[in-house]
Design an enzyme around this catalytic site. Structure first.
Site, mmCIF file in Angstrom:
data_model
loop_
_atom_site.group_PDB
_atom_site.id
_atom_site.type_symbol
_atom_site.label_atom_id
_atom_site.label_comp_id
_atom_site.label_asym_id
_atom_site.label_seq_id
_atom_site.Cartn_x
_atom_site.Cartn_y
_atom_site.Cartn_z
ATOM 1 N N LYS A 254 33.639 -6.657 -23.250
ATOM 2 C CA LYS A 254 34.339 -7.919 -22.679
ATOM 3 C C LYS A 254 35.787 -8.032 -22.954
ATOM 4 C CE LYS A 254 31.521 -10.743 -20.157
ATOM 5 N NZ LYS A 254 30.121 -10.489 -20.915
ATOM 6 N N SER B 110 29.770 -18.415 -21.707
ATOM 7 C CA SER B 110 28.500 -18.601 -22.774
ATOM 8 C C SER B 110 28.718 -17.950 -24.091
ATOM 9 C CB SER B 110 27.342 -18.437 -21.990
ATOM 10 O OG SER B 110 27.115 -17.152 -21.525
ATOM 11 N N GLU C 226 19.006 -6.999 -14.796
ATOM 12 C CA GLU C 226 19.178 -8.470 -15.022
ATOM 13 C C GLU C 226 17.829 -8.915 -15.645
ATOM 14 O OE1 GLU C 226 20.335 -10.940 -12.019
ATOM 15 O OE2 GLU C 226 19.032 -10.121 -10.666
ATOM 16 N N GLY D 268 16.449 -14.693 -14.313
ATOM 17 C CA GLY D 268 17.403 -14.998 -13.442
ATOM 18 C C GLY D 268 17.864 -13.570 -12.785
ATOM 19 N N ASP E 224 18.558 -13.409 -9.720
ATOM 20 C CA ASP E 224 19.518 -13.674 -8.425
ATOM 21 C C ASP E 224 20.154 -12.449 -7.853
ATOM 22 O OD1 ASP E 224 20.804 -14.506 -11.058
ATOM 23 O OD2 ASP E 224 22.411 -14.116 -9.646
ATOM 24 N N SER F 169 25.691 -2.981 -23.915
ATOM 25 C CA SER F 169 26.924 -3.604 -23.590
ATOM 26 C C SER F 169 27.384 -4.635 -24.647
ATOM 27 C CB SER F 169 26.638 -4.653 -22.379
ATOM 28 O OG SER F 169 25.576 -5.412 -22.411
HETATM 29 C C1 LIG Z 1 28.898 -10.560 -20.078
HETATM 30 C C2 LIG Z 1 27.873 -9.674 -20.782
HETATM 31 C C3 LIG Z 1 27.026 -8.837 -19.707
HETATM 32 C C4 LIG Z 1 27.095 -9.051 -18.156
HETATM 33 O O1 LIG Z 1 28.388 -8.799 -17.899
HETATM 34 P P1 LIG Z 1 28.699 -9.146 -16.047
HETATM 35 O O2 LIG Z 1 30.032 -8.729 -16.124
HETATM 36 O O3 LIG Z 1 28.748 -10.690 -16.128
HETATM 37 O O4 LIG Z 1 27.858 -8.758 -15.557
HETATM 38 C C5 LIG Z 1 26.174 -7.836 -20.344
HETATM 39 N N1 LIG Z 1 26.208 -7.763 -21.638
HETATM 40 C C6 LIG Z 1 26.787 -8.503 -22.350
HETATM 41 C C7 LIG Z 1 26.507 -8.420 -23.876
HETATM 42 C C8 LIG Z 1 27.710 -9.316 -22.082
HETATM 43 O O5 LIG Z 1 28.300 -10.027 -22.782
#
Ligand SMILES: *Cc1c(COP(=O)(O)O)cnc(C)c1O
Length: 316
Positions: free
Chosen positions: A51, A76, A202, A206, A208, A302
């Protein structure tokens, strides 16, 4: 509209500030997954998740007047921490709207980066409404966690680096919450390696986005009960839904048990601390939830902001 040029431009914007994270490989993991695996270690990114990429790309492009007004977001956790750190680096005031039940170390980290945290009760209020009201009242610029062109372009830089470093990939598995990472990754991967199939993953509670992807209608979910707290988003966004439909090849959901098994392997065998949301993509391959065998498979790990106090409950 977000194109590969926007991602290439984001890569220049974040160069020297975001980490170019390592791509981890392991014979042991290859054997366990039945594929040649390339893990893009965004758990080692600044603030512990990809992010940072989108947040830096978005805030560093604001005008002087916008920077002076300050920014606000709802998250969150990982977007909050990333935005707070970015604002600290750029000298911009940040206000973060977070749910009361957000992991305590994520709340603490966000405050430690100097942001002001506003808590809300997710059972009675929506974070979008609260941040919109505060933005109107104080003139803050809203930097949403996924549904913003500069955020999507920034998130796409991780897959761009992965393809550059790993070489041609047959598949790329990407965690999906609101779809910012997935759309950016798909645009980057499809441009650099047109034959690469991009799969979004996902949590089952959830699912969706999987239903939205398969039906073409936007499905929503309310406070899904999953340990993947970074993917408890209500739905894909107005920008990310069409991008996911256009660029992503397939989607699926995996269970929390799948996430725990995958996390335990990654922590203990690869010595990488990853959070539940961070292994969504890998869990699909590791637990054989998707038919892929003998391929070159990229995965975005991620994030790594795991609540380590939970380890005793997760692992046995
Ligand atoms: C936010 C996040 C996601 C999902 O990212 P999106 O862009 O909302 O789909 C996946 N893994 C981690 C660790 C995140 O912080």
């Amino acid at each position: 509209m977000v194109t590969f040029d926007d991602i290439a431009s984001a890569a220049q914007q974040i160069a020297g500030v975001a980490h170019r994270t390592t791509v981890a490989t392991s014979r042991l993991l290859d054997a366990a997954c039945g594929n040649r695996m390339f893990l893009k270690c965004e758990n080692l990114q600044r603030a512990g998740a990809f992010k940072f990429r989108g947040a830096y790309n978005a805030v560093s492009r604001l005008s002087e007047a916008e920077r002076a007004a300050g920014v606000i977001t709802h998250s969150s956790g990982n977007h909050a921490q990333a935005l707070a750190l970015v604002c600290q680096l750029l000298g911009v005031r940040a206000t973060i709207v977070m749910p009361q039940n957000a992991p305590p170390q994520k709340l603490a980290a966000t405050r430690d980066y100097g942001a002001e945290v506003v808590l809300y009760d997710p059972a009675t209020a929506t974070r979008e409404a609260i941040s919109r009201d505060l933005a109107e009242e104080h003139g803050y610029v809203l930097i949403p966690p996924y549904d913003h062109p500069h955020i999507i372009a920034g998130q796409g830089t991780a897959a761009m680096e992965l393809v550059a470093d790993a070489g041609p990939l047959d598949y790329l598995f990407v965690p999906c919450g609101g779809g910012g990472l997935l759309s950016g990754s798909a645009i980057a991967a499809k441009h650099l390696a047109p034959g690469c199939k991009v799969i979004g993953v996902e949590p089952a509670a959830g699912d969706d986005a999987t239903r939205s992807f398969k039906t073409g209608f936007l499905h929503t979910v309310r406070n899904p009960d999953t340990i993947a707290d970074g993917a408890r988003t209500p739905s894909l966004g107005q920008l990310t839904f069409p991008l996911v439909r256009q660029h992503v090849d397939d989607m699926l959901a995996v269970s929390d048990d799948d996430l725990i098994r995958t996390m335990q392997f990654v922590w203990t065998r690869l010595k990488l601390i990853v959070e539940p949301t961070g292994v969504l993509g890998l869990a699909a391959v590791f637990n054989r939830r998707y038919p892929v065998e003998g391929q070159r498979v990229g995965v975005i790990l991620s994030g790594g902001n795991a609540d380590v106090a939970m380890a005793g409950q997760w692992f046995r």
